[in-house]
Design a protein around this motif. Structure first.
Motif, short mmCIF file in Angstrom:
data_model
loop_
_atom_site.label_atom_id
_atom_site.label_comp_id
_atom_site.label_asym_id
_atom_site.label_seq_id
_atom_site.Cartn_x
_atom_site.Cartn_y
_atom_site.Cartn_z
N LEU A 1 0.82 -1.21 0.00
CA LEU A 1 0.00 0.00 0.00
C LEU A 1 0.86 1.25 0.00
O LEU A 1 0.53 2.24 -0.67
CB LEU A 1 -0.93 -0.01 1.22
N TYR A 2 1.97 1.24 0.73
CA TYR A 2 2.85 2.39 0.80
C TYR A 2 3.56 2.61 -0.54
O TYR A 2 3.76 3.76 -0.96
CB TYR A 2 3.86 2.21 1.93
N ILE A 3 3.94 1.53 -1.19
CA ILE A 3 4.56 1.64 -2.50
C ILE A 3 3.56 2.17 -3.52
O ILE A 3 3.87 3.04 -4.34
CB ILE A 3 5.14 0.28 -2.93
N LYS A 4 2.34 1.66 -3.46
CA LYS A 4 1.29 2.15 -4.35
C LYS A 4 1.04 3.64 -4.14
O LYS A 4 0.89 4.41 -5.09
CB LYS A 4 0.00 1.37 -4.12
N ALA A 5 1.02 4.06 -2.87
CA ALA A 5 0.79 5.47 -2.55
C ALA A 5 1.86 6.34 -3.18
O ALA A 5 1.56 7.39 -3.77
CB ALA A 5 0.77 5.66 -1.04
N LEU A 6 3.11 5.93 -3.08
CA LEU A 6 4.21 6.72 -3.62
C LEU A 6 4.21 6.76 -5.14
O LEU A 6 4.37 7.82 -5.75
CB LEU A 6 5.54 6.17 -3.11
N LEU A 7 4.01 5.61 -5.77
CA LEU A 7 4.15 5.52 -7.22
C LEU A 7 2.89 5.95 -7.98
O LEU A 7 2.99 6.44 -9.11
CB LEU A 7 4.52 4.09 -7.63
N GLU A 8 1.72 5.77 -7.36
CA GLU A 8 0.47 6.01 -8.09
C GLU A 8 -0.48 6.97 -7.39
O GLU A 8 -1.38 7.51 -8.00
CB GLU A 8 -0.27 4.68 -8.30
N GLY A 9 -0.31 7.16 -6.09
CA GLY A 9 -1.27 7.94 -5.33
C GLY A 9 -2.38 7.05 -4.81
O GLY A 9 -2.62 5.95 -5.32
N LEU A 10 -3.05 7.52 -3.77
CA LEU A 10 -4.14 6.75 -3.17
C LEU A 10 -5.49 7.33 -3.57
O LEU A 10 -5.64 8.56 -3.65
CB LEU A 10 -4.03 6.78 -1.64
N PRO A 11 -6.47 6.49 -3.83
CA PRO A 11 -7.80 7.00 -4.18
C PRO A 11 -8.44 7.69 -2.98
O PRO A 11 -8.13 7.37 -1.83
CB PRO A 11 -8.58 5.74 -4.57
N SER A 12 -9.31 8.64 -3.26
CA SER A 12 -10.02 9.31 -2.17
C SER A 12 -11.06 8.36 -1.58
O SER A 12 -11.70 7.59 -2.30
CB SER A 12 -10.70 10.58 -2.67
N MET A 13 -11.21 8.42 -0.27
CA MET A 13 -12.12 7.53 0.43
C MET A 13 -13.39 8.28 0.84
O MET A 13 -13.35 9.49 1.10
CB MET A 13 -11.44 6.96 1.68
N PRO A 14 -14.52 7.58 0.91
CA PRO A 14 -15.78 8.23 1.30
C PRO A 14 -15.78 8.57 2.79
O PRO A 14 -15.03 8.01 3.58
CB PRO A 14 -16.83 7.15 0.98
N ALA A 15 -16.65 9.51 3.15
CA ALA A 15 -16.85 9.83 4.56
C ALA A 15 -17.47 8.64 5.26
O ALA A 15 -18.25 7.88 4.65
CB ALA A 15 -17.74 11.06 4.68
N VAL A 16 -17.12 8.47 6.53
CA VAL A 16 -17.66 7.33 7.27
C VAL A 16 -18.43 7.83 8.49
O VAL A 16 -18.22 8.95 8.97
CB VAL A 16 -16.55 6.36 7.72
N ASP A 17 -19.31 6.99 8.96
CA ASP A 17 -20.12 7.30 10.13
C ASP A 17 -19.27 7.15 11.39
O ASP A 17 -18.75 6.07 11.67
CB ASP A 17 -21.32 6.33 10.17
N GLY A 18 -19.09 8.24 12.15
CA GLY A 18 -18.28 8.20 13.35
C GLY A 18 -18.77 7.19 14.36
O GLY A 18 -17.97 6.58 15.09
N GLU A 19 -20.08 6.98 14.41
CA GLU A 19 -20.64 6.01 15.35
C GLU A 19 -20.21 4.59 15.00
O GLU A 19 -20.00 3.75 15.88
CB GLU A 19 -22.17 6.10 15.36
N VAL A 20 -20.09 4.34 13.70
CA VAL A 20 -19.65 3.01 13.25
C VAL A 20 -18.23 2.76 13.73
O VAL A 20 -17.89 1.66 14.20
CB VAL A 20 -19.74 2.91 11.71
N ARG A 21 -17.37 3.77 13.63
CA ARG A 21 -15.98 3.62 14.07
C ARG A 21 -15.92 3.32 15.57
O ARG A 21 -15.17 2.43 16.00
CB ARG A 21 -15.20 4.90 13.76
N ILE A 22 -16.70 4.05 16.33
CA ILE A 22 -16.72 3.83 17.79
C ILE A 22 -17.20 2.42 18.10
O ILE A 22 -16.61 1.71 18.93
CB ILE A 22 -17.64 4.87 18.47
N GLU A 23 -18.25 2.00 17.40
CA GLU A 23 -18.81 0.66 17.63
C GLU A 23 -17.80 -0.43 17.30
O GLU A 23 -17.66 -1.41 18.05
CB GLU A 23 -20.05 0.50 16.74
#
Length: 305
Positions: free
Chosen positions: A106-128
């Motif tokens: 993933l780190y190599i991909k980030a450097l060579l190609e960039g990372l795709p943008s990720m969608p917003a997530v529900d904060g409650e889901v993260r806590i759960e």
């Protein structure tokens, strides 16, 4: 006068395959330096268990992103992308070729190609999900990820609970597999890339892994882990070689059981690394001993223009 092309020579492969030795020899051959894209070797508190280059090896060729951060810092793939691109801009002022190596896809991909943008997530889901991790453990979350997104399950570092949670929170917030959001368009880079993959027969690789683990234990890995017990819950330490020995220190398993678990989990990690890299059709694969062929291949790719 046309602008001189810049090249990143990227050397990847599973853990213990021989990337360090090969990359140092290539760096000396092409008179350049090395950027490490190993997500565990960033951390200065983790030495023995991350198989960093030795002091002797580091003295032969300058390395970047070795001992560059503390385990108390969060070094995401996105942060590495920004810092490494800035470094490359500086290095390319002095040379036309820079080596990048590591097993963190993933780190190599980030450097060579960039990372795709990720969608917003529900904060409650993260806590759960974090609460569930504390109550029921990582195995329950891993089972959920396998059912919801088997493609990503076989790519992610399953020993890192934050990555498992990150995938699940996106899945639960969007109703779509996490892997579908990771296939964005490649971002333009001001350099060309030559990709080298290193591989060995599986039995040979697994034997090297087992020998490496035994050497780590002999070199004092248990004492290193004991010195980090006050930071046991830090994300960087939720990784192979450390988590198993924390279990031993906490009285859950014997030292012998911990060592066998490290070997098993390292072999499984190597298998996931190969699964990730084998999907990249731009990689040209070599045995690490085939140095002459590797050098000729790199020379042919960097001299085409």
């Amino acid at each position: 006068m046309p602008e001189i092309e810049k090249y990143v020579i990227c050397v990847v492969g599973p853990t213990a395959v021989g990337k360090t030795k090969t990359t140092i020899e290539l760096a000396r051959k092409f008179q350049t330096e090395i950027i490490s894209a190993d997500s565990r070797q960033f951390f200065k508190e983790m030495d023995i268990g991350t198989a960093k280059p030795t002091m002797s090896e580091l003295s032969r060729v300058r390395h970047y992103f070795i001992n560059s951060h503390s385990i108390l810092e969060e070094v995401s793939a996105g942060r590495f992308e920004k810092e490494a691109l800035k470094l490359l801009d500086t290095l390319f002022k002095l040379r036309t070729v820079v080596l990048v190596t590591g097993g963190s896809g993933l780190y190599i991909k980030a450097l060579l190609e960039g990372l795709p943008s990720m969608p917003a997530v529900d904060g409650e889901v993260r806590i759960e999900l974090n609460q569930k991790l504390k109550r029921e453990g990582i195995e329950v979350l891993k089972a959920e990820l396998l059912e919801a997104d088997p493609e990503y399950y076989f790519q992610v570092d399953l020993s890192n609970p934050q990555r498992v949670i990150r995938a699940l929170e996106v899945i639960k917030s969007t109703g779509k597999p996490f892997s579908t959001f990771r296939k964005g368009e490649r971002r333009p880079r001001p350099f060309k890339v030559v990709k080298i993959g290193l591989e060995r027969p599986r039995d040979q690789l697994y034997d090297r892994i087992n020998q490496r683990v035994d050497k780590m234990i002999g070199d004092g890995l248990l004492d290193e882990v004991k010195s980090l017990t006050s930071h046991e819950k830090v994300t960087a330490l939720q990784t192979v070689g450390y988590k198993e020995l924390f279990r031993h220190i906490n009285g859950e398993i014997t030292l012998e059981e911990a060592v066998e678990l490290i070997k098993l989990n390292t072999r499984m990690y190597a298998k996931r690394q190969l699964t990730w890299f084998k999907k990249d059709n731009e990689l040209h694969w070599f045995h690490p001993d085939d140095k002459k062929d590797i050098v000729q291949y790199i020379a042919s790719k960097t001299q085409e223009n």
